[in-house]
Design an enzyme around this catalytic site. Structure first.
Site: not given
Length: 583
Positions: A338, A367, A434
């Site tokens: 992340d 990410e 997201d």
């Protein structure tokens, strides 16, 4: 000749070994360049460097090229017999030719001028240990992203006290519905029937929120999701069905209940964990929920998620111990990082060394929403979440004035950013936890399937967000995290939609051309809202993909076996239709 449009370097995505035999060489030019030649060979072919001799090289024309908006991307593959390669280019535009060396452009006369020392491009040595190697299995994988709290409630005994009744409707991040790991185990047959062979789980470690991106304990499964025994059962059961498991590593920041952070809040600079975080001022207002005052760094400006100092060797060791624990004891197959672009490169390099030693085909996914070449050199990540591809696909419908040539250039841009072995394992997605849901983006079920057909025929590794197979609705976070409507699914209300996704997944897994990195576009100048391209596999088998994004029906030529179609009959492809055939 537009010299300013020409670019090459002997690194990154311009010159790199694909494997121990093949060296990929790419050069970018303006559209004025009509032909490109390369002259290459071993640096010591005629003698030692610096000697009184002339080096020539073998001439070869670059015949493969891709159109970009303002450039042409030319590519070739050479096989240096002795692992070394020296080269230069000849660029041809109309009746003009120039030779391109590392130090600039020369006419033939200037290149051969007496006393001129030529500065060639040189790839010194194809060291096997330096070659960017990516896991083969990822290109064969169709991922399914699960947000555990909203996927399925399999064990009522571990429900939060304030759990709400399961239901398909708008939700908030403050609400809990009881989704857990047992719920995923209970639905593995469903996923296997879809054709899924990879599951990406958003965070499952202990945290106070529904999303779990505010980690409290990295060494513990969140009690509302189950425990370590249940997780081990999930991994083992998934592996038995040929499904790999990838966890979410939130190492950029932690939650405000993480024990070392609580120790810092209590003891300040006297805490042995004080330097585990990026604190700029002490004391600071502990009740302030925004870090724009610069007191300490956090995820975005969220004070509830203090940023971990991944420059600190102690933090690096702690996080590596965490990863080693979950890989060694639970045999996970991959890790998604992340906010990966804010974690130190030092940590990412150490992470790769550790995981590849523990499990050589372990998949490391970052990410990163932008150009990530810095992390994709072969010593950090294998791939990144391919949000740029999702944007390129979406933009063709966002801007109805865009042409198929615009689309071609946008797609080519995405797959010329990185090395070919990286393209094979990019994590392609059209929606996620997201973003708003795909059906919310397009607001049309037929365009929804057109975009999915595109994703399933692109290089890389496709992922569908849980519920996308039935076109679950939902706007931006948190509405994109609705509960899965299992009652309706079990009653067969979504069978037609599920069958379409199953067909695409089956083709992706069984037809090599669907997965291939080799593709070229066919521009239809009569109807510039028709997307038309051909995929070719390593055995030269070809698949033709046609999407009618115009307002008029079009005629398609049948050249072989029809593989997949929507809104198509005989030779007529209706607006918003898809036609895929084996040539």
């Amino acid at each position: 000749m537009k010299f300013e449009a020409v670019y090459h370097r002997t690194s990154d995505n311009y010159c790199y070994p694909l494997n121990e035999e093949d060296l990929i060489i790419n050069i970018k030019t303006g559209h004025d360049i009509e032909r490109v030649f390369i002259y290459y060979g071993d640096p010591f072919e005629n003698g030692i460097l610096g000697g009184n001799w002339r080096w020539n090289g073998v001439e070869e024309e670059l015949i493969y090229k891709k159109n970009l908006t303002h450039h042409i991307w030319w590519t070739t593959t050479v096989k240096p017999k002795f692992k070394r390669c020296k080269y230069y280019f000849k660029l041809v535009a109309k009746n003009t030719s120039y030779y391109y060396f590392e130090d600039g452009f020369y006419t033939e006369g200037e290149m051969n001028h007496q006393g001129k020392s030529l500065v060639y491009f040189t790839f010194p040595w194809m060291n096997s240990i330096d070659i960017n190697k990516t896991p083969d299995w990822v290109n064969d994988t169709v991922w399914y992203q699960i947000f555990p709290e909203r996927f399925n409630n399999g064990d009522k005994k571990n429900d939060p006290k304030n759990v709400k009744p399961w239901g398909y409707h708008t939700v908030s991040n403050e609400e809990f519905y009881g989704g857990d790991l047992q719920g995923i185990i209970d639905r593995l047959d469903y996923l296997a029937d879809l054709g899924i062979n990879g599951i990406y789980l958003t965070p499952i470690f202990e945290a106070n929120t529904s999303h779990k991106y505010d980690t409290k304990d990295y060494m513990k499964i969140d009690p509302h999701f189950g425990d370590e025994k249940v997780f081990k059962n999930l991994v083992d059961a998934a592996h038995e069905k040929g499904i790999r498991i990838m966890l979410d590593g939130v190492f950029n920041h932690c939650g405000n209940q993480f024990a070392p952070w609580l120790d810092v809040l209590e003891k300040g600079p006297g805490s042995k964990y004080f330097n585990w975080f990026m604190i700029n001022k002490w004391p600071f207002n502990k009740e302030d929920h925004n870090t724009k005052n610069g007191s300490f760094y956090s995820f975005a400006f969220t004070s509830r998620m203090p940023k971990l100092n991944t420059n600190n060797p102690e933090v690096i060791k702690y996080l590596l111990d965490v990863v080693e624990y979950w890989v060694k004891n639970f045999n996970i197959d991959g890790l998604r990082l992340d906010v990966a672009n804010e974690v130190s490169h030092r940590f990412c390099k150490d992470l790769r060394r550790l995981t590849k030693e523990l499990k050589p085909d372990f998949y490391i996914l970052g990410e990163i929403w932008h150009d990530a070449i810095t992390w994709l050199q072969g010593d950090e990540f294998d791939g990144v979440m391919n949000y740029p591809l999702a944007t390129s696909i979406a933009d063709f419908w966002v801007y109805p004035e865009k042409t198929n040539y615009d689309f071609e250039c946008a797609i080519n841009h995405n797959f010329t950013m990185y090395m070919q072995q990286t393209n094979d394992v990019l994590f392609n997605l059209l929606d996620s936890h997201d973003t708003n849901r795909l059906i919310d983006k397009v607001n049309d079920i037929h365009i929804f399937y057109q975009q999915l057909a595109l994703m399933f025929t692109m290089p890389g590794s496709p992922c569908i967000y849980y519920g996308t197979e039935i076109a679950i609705e939902g706007s931006y976070d948190p509405d994109c995290r609705r509960c899965m409507p299992w009652e309706d699914i079990d009653e067969g209300l979504y069978k037609d939609r599920i069958d379409i996704i199953k067909a695409l997944i089956h083709l992706r897994k069984t037809n090599k051309a669907f997965k291939s990195r080799h593709f070229h576009f066919i521009e239809d100048k009569n109807n510039q809202r028709v997307i038309h391209y051909i995929k070719t596999d390593e055995d030269q088998n070809q698949v033709e993909i046609i999407l009618n994004c115009s307002e008029d029906s079009i005629v398609v030529q049948r050249k072989g076996n029809e593989l997949f179609s929507l809104l198509q009959a005989e030779t007529i492809l209706q607006p918003k239709g898809v036609f895929i055939q084996q040539i």
